[in-house]
Design an enzyme around this catalytic site. Sequence first.
Site: not given
Length: 310
Positions: A187, A195, A200, A204, A230
């Site tokens: 994780d 973010n 965002h 990504d 994630e």
Amino acid sequence: MRVVGSSSGSGPTLASGERGAVLDGRPVRVTPALTILDGPNLGECQRLDEMRRALVIGRAPEVSFVIPHATVSRSHARVFVMPFGEGDRVKIVDLSSRNGTFVNGERIDEAFLEAGDKVHVGDVLLRFDLVDPVEAEFLEEIATRVREADLDPLTGLYRRTVLPREGAEALRGCFVRGEAFSVVMVDLDHFKKLNDTWGHQAGDEALRVASRAVLGVVRGGDLAVRYGGEEVALLLARSGEAEARVIAERVSAAMRALPIAGLPAERRLTASQGIATARYGESLEDVIGRADRALLRAKRGGRDRIEVAE
């Protein structure tokens, strides 16, 4: 050595010529091909043509027909076109594989192949055929669609939907062979903050970087799955706790080494990870659940660390 397949000339022969090949005396454009009917990379078709007269099937990334499955040896079997009378025949030879090569249900050391033969390498089922260009194009299109359906488009990792099929099968195979099986849950640390701070698009890109790190570490027979958001699940066949920890440490090191486009150079990825090694008879969901709980301890313990399930 046991040999299956006629040596007296029965069965189809192939003869190369300007207009393609000759099958039983009839001029047609065909090439020998092996297609995966059941196993990873479902529908993938590998052909033997004038440019490639032989291929090696195996799990190792350097072989010509890679099948990433725990029951397939690194170099499992060799398939090649050989002169036979006035034409050619196709032969398959087992390369001292651990789990054997089977043609139509019979374990072989070597065998001539005929159109329609079913070939097992370990637990993976292939079909041998003589295909024309139209059939070959169709098979490749099907294989591409299957691959794209199984892969997450952002990260290139497998989708979670493969777990009931590929993951559960890999676990069962390890139980049958008495081999270890481990799950590592990964994780990304502080992903929401990343973010919120950089947007965002940067998030990504961070996911893509993390996925490159993971794919650079996992082995041919392992599964790397985008489990959600994630979070990534690594399914490691033939790996006990010690081997899983080594892979987890390599994943962490690989993430730290990769810069993220659009972020300050000093901003590198870290991850919290949880490891669980399967107990005999456990379901895949049980193993993942224990690894997830170990991951939660890693996050509560300060993040950027690895915890092992109790």
